[in-house]
Design a protein around this motif. Sequence first.
Motif, mmCIF file in Angstrom:
data_model
loop_
_atom_site.group_PDB
_atom_site.id
_atom_site.type_symbol
_atom_site.label_atom_id
_atom_site.label_comp_id
_atom_site.label_asym_id
_atom_site.label_seq_id
_atom_site.Cartn_x
_atom_site.Cartn_y
_atom_site.Cartn_z
ATOM 1 N N ASP A 98 15.217 6.647 -26.900
ATOM 2 C CA ASP A 98 15.646 7.803 -27.677
ATOM 3 C C ASP A 98 16.172 8.876 -26.725
ATOM 4 N N LEU A 99 17.473 9.107 -26.733
ATOM 5 C CA LEU A 99 18.063 10.051 -25.786
ATOM 6 C C LEU A 99 17.697 11.505 -26.078
ATOM 7 N N SER A 100 17.149 11.774 -27.243
ATOM 8 C CA SER A 100 16.652 13.139 -27.477
ATOM 9 C C SER A 100 15.484 13.445 -26.535
ATOM 10 N N GLN A 101 14.793 12.402 -26.081
ATOM 11 C CA GLN A 101 13.723 12.598 -25.101
ATOM 12 C C GLN A 101 14.303 12.995 -23.744
ATOM 13 N N LEU A 102 15.487 12.468 -23.430
ATOM 14 C CA LEU A 102 16.171 12.897 -22.209
ATOM 15 C C LEU A 102 16.610 14.346 -22.327
ATOM 16 N N VAL A 144 17.921 11.668 -10.551
ATOM 17 C CA VAL A 144 16.560 11.498 -11.045
ATOM 18 C C VAL A 144 16.134 12.795 -11.728
ATOM 19 N N VAL A 145 15.739 12.678 -12.986
ATOM 20 C CA VAL A 145 15.259 13.820 -13.766
ATOM 21 C C VAL A 145 13.733 13.742 -13.796
ATOM 22 N N HIS A 146 13.090 14.774 -13.315
ATOM 23 C CA HIS A 146 11.640 14.747 -13.170
ATOM 24 C C HIS A 146 10.955 15.382 -14.386
ATOM 25 N N GLY A 147 9.990 14.668 -14.922
ATOM 26 C CA GLY A 147 9.214 15.183 -16.036
ATOM 27 C C GLY A 147 7.790 15.474 -15.610
ATOM 28 N N TYR A 155 3.231 9.648 -16.640
ATOM 29 C CA TYR A 155 4.378 10.496 -16.298
ATOM 30 C C TYR A 155 5.573 10.155 -17.178
ATOM 31 N N ALA A 156 6.564 11.060 -17.110
ATOM 32 C CA ALA A 156 7.856 10.834 -17.747
ATOM 33 C C ALA A 156 8.934 11.117 -16.711
ATOM 34 N N VAL A 157 9.928 10.232 -16.648
ATOM 35 C CA VAL A 157 11.002 10.391 -15.670
ATOM 36 C C VAL A 157 12.246 9.694 -16.208
ATOM 37 N N ALA A 158 13.416 10.115 -15.741
ATOM 38 C CA ALA A 158 14.669 9.462 -16.136
ATOM 39 C C ALA A 158 15.524 9.218 -14.907
ATOM 40 N N HIS A 159 16.148 8.046 -14.853
ATOM 41 C CA HIS A 159 17.117 7.722 -13.817
ATOM 42 C C HIS A 159 18.486 7.615 -14.479
ATOM 43 N N LEU A 160 19.409 8.439 -14.033
ATOM 44 C CA LEU A 160 20.754 8.468 -14.597
ATOM 45 C C LEU A 160 21.736 7.913 -13.577
ATOM 46 N N HIS A 161 22.230 6.708 -13.819
ATOM 47 C CA HIS A 161 23.200 6.068 -12.942
ATOM 48 C C HIS A 161 24.612 6.399 -13.426
ATOM 49 N N GLY A 162 25.514 6.598 -12.486
ATOM 50 C CA GLY A 162 26.872 6.890 -12.919
ATOM 51 C C GLY A 162 27.849 6.985 -11.789
ATOM 52 N N THR A 163 29.013 7.516 -12.125
ATOM 53 C CA THR A 163 30.115 7.652 -11.182
ATOM 54 C C THR A 163 30.326 9.127 -10.872
ATOM 55 N N LEU A 196 28.980 14.049 -12.703
ATOM 56 C CA LEU A 196 28.423 12.704 -12.747
ATOM 57 C C LEU A 196 28.567 12.182 -14.164
ATOM 58 N N GLN A 197 29.464 11.223 -14.335
ATOM 59 C CA GLN A 197 29.646 10.566 -15.625
ATOM 60 C C GLN A 197 28.601 9.444 -15.708
ATOM 61 N N VAL A 198 27.622 9.621 -16.545
ATOM 62 C CA VAL A 198 26.493 8.688 -16.591
ATOM 63 C C VAL A 198 26.881 7.418 -17.343
ATOM 64 N N THR A 199 26.643 6.279 -16.710
ATOM 65 C CA THR A 199 26.951 4.988 -17.317
ATOM 66 C C THR A 199 25.700 4.243 -17.755
ATOM 67 N N GLN A 200 24.545 4.643 -17.233
ATOM 68 C CA GLN A 200 23.282 4.000 -17.610
ATOM 69 C C GLN A 200 22.150 4.998 -17.477
ATOM 70 N N ALA A 201 21.365 5.134 -18.535
ATOM 71 C CA ALA A 201 20.218 6.042 -18.535
ATOM 72 C C ALA A 201 18.950 5.229 -18.742
ATOM 73 N N ASP A 202 18.070 5.254 -17.740
ATOM 74 C CA ASP A 202 16.784 4.567 -17.826
ATOM 75 C C ASP A 202 15.683 5.612 -17.929
#
Length: 209
Positions: A11-15, A74-77, A101-109, A159-165
């Motif tokens: 759920d990207l609202s969590q991001l 890296v988005v730190h929660g 914990y909660a964390v997000a890794h945003l991969h992109g160009t 940073l254009q994000v192509t993958q959000a983990d």
Amino acid sequence: MYLRPAFAETDLSQLDALIGRDPFVTLITRAADGLPEVNHLPVLYTRNAQHILIEGHWARPNPQARHTGDALAVVHGPHAYVSPSAYPDKEAAARVPTWNYAVAHLHGTLETFDDTAALADLVQRLSLHFETRVGRDWRFEPERDDHLKQLRGIVGFRLQVTQADLKFKLSQNHPEANIVAVADDLVARDDPQAREVAGLMRARLHSTT
């Protein structure tokens, strides 16, 4: 990032909430010699459905400012230690310590820019966003030469994000009694982050019951 299915969040609202809470990200790229370059930067975040954009800037002498291509933000929660003493089944299940914990890794160009108009627009939006968050009113004034001169010292990026983990490790692999007990234990601590983790645990538990 090692991501067990039990802890994966889609759920990207969590991001949105995660980066709204803490927009100071860790940006990781790889230098020409193969070694990682790591910087910690305030950013602007925009999401339109699945499209995610991260914007910010470096000091011009920063070696990362010469990088384009693949990058990871890296988005730190919030995070908190979990003691096995909190589990009702600690003896029967031989529970051990862990960390929630909660964390997000945003991969992109990554794209860089240094034209004056684009930098002025970025700095205007950054200052408006963060000044508003703290109840202050400083503004970048592009009509002032002394403000414009400051732009020579920075390089902007998108940073254009192509993958959000997203990983929300909140005791989902435990029975409900353990989740409730751990959340109660975290709330009882004099630790704002522990209480934030407890709030996430309780919200997730209530959404599934």
